[in-house]
Design an enzyme around this catalytic site. Structure first.
Site, PDB file in Angstrom:
ATOM      1  N   CYS A  64       0.806  -1.223   0.000  1.00 47.13           N
ATOM      2  CA  CYS A  64       0.000   0.000   0.000  1.00 47.13           C
ATOM      3  C   CYS A  64       0.837   1.271   0.000  1.00 47.13           C
ATOM      4  O   CYS A  64       0.317   2.364  -0.233  1.00 47.13           O
ATOM      5  CB  CYS A  64      -0.952   0.008   1.190  1.00 47.13           C
ATOM      6  SG  CYS A  64      -0.110  -0.033   2.795  1.00 47.13           S
ATOM      7  N   HIS A 117      -3.198  11.541  15.598  1.00 46.38           N
ATOM      8  CA  HIS A 117      -3.579  10.618  14.535  1.00 46.38           C
ATOM      9  C   HIS A 117      -2.363   9.832  14.068  1.00 46.38           C
ATOM     10  O   HIS A 117      -1.312  10.393  13.773  1.00 46.38           O
ATOM     11  CB  HIS A 117      -4.172  11.409  13.365  1.00 46.38           C
ATOM     12  CG  HIS A 117      -4.506  10.582  12.164  1.00 46.38           C
ATOM     13  ND1 HIS A 117      -5.564   9.691  12.141  1.00 46.38           N
ATOM     14  CD2 HIS A 117      -3.913  10.491  10.944  1.00 46.38           C
ATOM     15  CE1 HIS A 117      -5.622   9.116  10.959  1.00 46.38           C
ATOM     16  NE2 HIS A 117      -4.625   9.567  10.210  1.00 46.38           N
ATOM     17  N   ARG A 172      -4.430  -5.208   9.473  1.00 50.20           N
ATOM     18  CA  ARG A 172      -3.375  -4.390   8.874  1.00 50.20           C
ATOM     19  C   ARG A 172      -3.428  -2.998   9.493  1.00 50.20           C
ATOM     20  O   ARG A 172      -4.336  -2.227   9.215  1.00 50.20           O
ATOM     21  CB  ARG A 172      -3.545  -4.297   7.362  1.00 50.20           C
ATOM     22  CG  ARG A 172      -2.586  -3.279   6.696  1.00 50.20           C
ATOM     23  CD  ARG A 172      -2.646  -3.353   5.184  1.00 50.20           C
ATOM     24  NE  ARG A 172      -3.954  -3.056   4.636  1.00 50.20           N
ATOM     25  CZ  ARG A 172      -4.333  -1.851   4.168  1.00 50.20           C
ATOM     26  NH1 ARG A 172      -3.500  -0.832   4.225  1.00 50.20           N
ATOM     27  NH2 ARG A 172      -5.540  -1.688   3.672  1.00 50.20           N
ATOM     28  N   ASP A 189      -7.742  -6.622   6.316  1.00 47.48           N
ATOM     29  CA  ASP A 189      -7.222  -7.341   5.148  1.00 47.48           C
ATOM     30  C   ASP A 189      -5.757  -7.725   5.333  1.00 47.48           C
ATOM     31  O   ASP A 189      -5.017  -7.877   4.361  1.00 47.48           O
ATOM     32  CB  ASP A 189      -7.381  -6.492   3.878  1.00 47.48           C
ATOM     33  CG  ASP A 189      -6.692  -5.128   3.983  1.00 47.48           C
ATOM     34  OD1 ASP A 189      -6.010  -4.877   5.000  1.00 47.48           O
ATOM     35  OD2 ASP A 189      -6.832  -4.322   3.047  1.00 47.48           O
ATOM     36  N   CYS A 226      -2.229   0.301   9.206  1.00 49.44           N
ATOM     37  CA  CYS A 226      -1.619   1.131   8.168  1.00 49.44           C
ATOM     38  C   CYS A 226      -1.304   2.496   8.768  1.00 49.44           C
ATOM     39  O   CYS A 226      -2.205   3.312   8.992  1.00 49.44           O
ATOM     40  CB  CYS A 226      -2.583   1.250   6.987  1.00 49.44           C
ATOM     41  SG  CYS A 226      -1.928   2.159   5.592  1.00 49.44           S
ATOM     42  N   HIS A 281      -4.885   4.079  10.227  1.00 50.26           N
ATOM     43  CA  HIS A 281      -6.117   3.301  10.318  1.00 50.26           C
ATOM     44  C   HIS A 281      -5.771   1.813  10.405  1.00 50.26           C
ATOM     45  O   HIS A 281      -4.668   1.398  10.046  1.00 50.26           O
ATOM     46  CB  HIS A 281      -7.011   3.542   9.102  1.00 50.26           C
ATOM     47  CG  HIS A 281      -7.560   4.927   9.019  1.00 50.26           C
ATOM     48  ND1 HIS A 281      -6.849   5.979   8.455  1.00 50.26           N
ATOM     49  CD2 HIS A 281      -8.738   5.458   9.441  1.00 50.26           C
ATOM     50  CE1 HIS A 281      -7.572   7.079   8.528  1.00 50.26           C
ATOM     51  NE2 HIS A 281      -8.729   6.795   9.108  1.00 50.26           N
TER      52      HIS A 281
END
Length: 316
Positions: free
Chosen positions: A233, A270, A286, A277, A288, A273
Site C-alpha cells: 500500500c 492521529h 493491517r 485485510d 496502516c 487506520h
C-alpha cells in the site's frame, strides 16, 4: 524468570482490569477484595464498608516483559491519588486507593514512584494512596470478572459517566502547546490535522531494519519491526501494536467511508487506520500507519535511548 503478582486498589475494579489486560507480559488479571478482616467477603459486604476490604485487581505478570515499574506507572494513570474518600462517583472505604506490595523490591519501587509523582507537581493536593503489604486476596464473583468485555456498552457508559475517563485524559495526555515548533509541517499535519502522507514517498514504508517505532510526540512505543510487513500500500504496515494500551481506536466517517482510526493514547494524535485485510496467519489485521507520526529506533540504539525493556521483542 518466574511469574510474579501485583495487587492494586483503584476504586471500582471494573475499570482497573482493562488497562492491564491484553498487555504484553500479562498472564491474568483478576478482580477481587483485599486489605480487610473478613474471609471470603461478598460484593455486598464489601460495599457496605464494614469489612475493611478494598476493591482491587491482582495481576499475574512476567517481569521480563512487563516490569513492575510499568505496572505501577499504569496504576497511577487510572486514578485520582489525591482523593481519600473513594474514586470519582464511587464513595466509601471500599473504593479507596492502595498499592499492595508482595516483596521488598515492589515496596521500594512503589514508594519511589509515589515520591516522584509527589515531586512532579502534577497534583496540587497531597497524594493519599497508601502503600501496604499484601494481604489475602479473595476473588470477586464471576459476574465482576472481565466486566469490560462481558458488558462493554454499560462499562463504557459507566467509565465515562463516573468522571474517570475525562480525568485520565485531562491529567495524563502529553503537552501539545508547542507542537508547531517541535514538529515538521508534515508531522503536524498528519498528527494534529488527521492528514495522510503520500504512499511510497514516506520514510518507513519499506524499512527492513530491526527496531521499534515510537510516537513522535510522547515517545511511547507503538509498533515493532517484528510485526511489520509489506502490504503493497506504500505505508508502513503492521499486524499488531506492541502494547494495545498505547493506542486508541475511533470510528472515522470522513471521505464517505467508515473506517477505524488509530490514535496514540498519550499524545492523542492521529497515527493511521486499521483494516481487516492483513495476513490471516497473523490475526488478519493491517495497521496502516503514517511514517510522519512515528520515529524509528534501531535495535542497536534502543538501550542507549532508554528502551532496553523492549529488547525482549528481538530475543529468539
Amino acid at each position: 524468570m518466574a511469574a510474579e503478582k501485583a495487587t492494586f486498589a483503584g476504586g471500582c475494579f471494573w475499570c482497573m482490569v482493562e488497562p492491564f489486560d491484553q498487555r504484553p507480559g500479562i498472564i491474568q488479571v483478576v478482580s477481587g477484595y483485599t486489605g480487610g478482616h473478613v474471609d471470603n467477603p461478598t460484593y455486598e459486604e464489601v460495599c457496605s464498608n464494614t469489612t475493611g476490604h478494598l476493591e482491587a485487581v491482582q495481576i499475574t505478570f512476567d517481569p521480563e516483559i512487563m516490569p513492575y515499574e510499568k505496572l505501577v506507572e499504569t496504576f497511577w494513570q487510572q486514578i485520582d491519588p489525591t482523593d481519600p474518600g473513594g474514586q470519582f462517583n464511587d464513595r466509601g472505604e471500599s473504593y479507596q486507593t492502595a498499592i499492595f506490595y508482595h516483596n521488598e523490591k515492589q515496596k521500594e519501587i512503589a514508594e519511589q514512584s509515589k515520591k516522584q509523582l509527589e515531586n512532579s507537581g502534577k497534583f496540587k493536593k497531597a497524594i493519599v494512596t497508601k502503600i501496604l503489604p499484601a494481604k489475602p486476596f479473595y476473588e470477586a464473583e464471576e459476574n465482576h470478572q472481565d466486566y469490560y468485555k462481558k458488558q462493554s456498552f454499560h462499562y463504557r457508559l459507566y467509565k465515562k459517566g463516573s468522571g474517570r475517563e475525562d480525568f485520565i485524559k485531562q491529567t495524563w495526555q502529553a503537552d501539545k502547546s508547542d507542537l508547531k515548533k517541535k514538529l515538521t509541517p508534515l508531522q503536524y499535519h498528519v498528527t494534529q490535522e488527521n492528514g495522510t502522507e503520500r504512499p511510497f514517498q514516506n520514510e518507513y514504508w519499506d524499512n527492513e531494519e530491526d527496531g521499534i517505532y515510537v510516537d513522535i510526540i510522547s515517545g511511547k512505543v507503538l509498533f515493532s519491526s517484528k510485526d511489520q510487513y509489506d502490504a503493497g500500500c506504500g505505508w508502513p504496515s503492521f499486524t499488531k501494536p506492541v502494547d494495545p494500551y498505547e493506542i486508541d481506536e475511533k470510528t472515522d466517517t470522513t471521505h464517505g467511508m467508515i473506517r477505524t482510526e488509530i490514535r496514540s493514547k498519550t499524545a492523542d494524535s492521529h497515527l493511521g487506520h486499521v483494516f481487516e485485510d492483513g495476513p490471516k496467519e497473523a490475526g488478519g489485521l493491517r495497521y496502516c500507519m503514517n511514517s510522519a507520526a512515528m520515529r524509528f529506533i534501531p535495535k542497536d540504539n534502543m538501550e542507549e535511548e532508554g528502551y532496553e525493556d523492549y529488547l525482549y521483542l528481538f530475543r529468539d
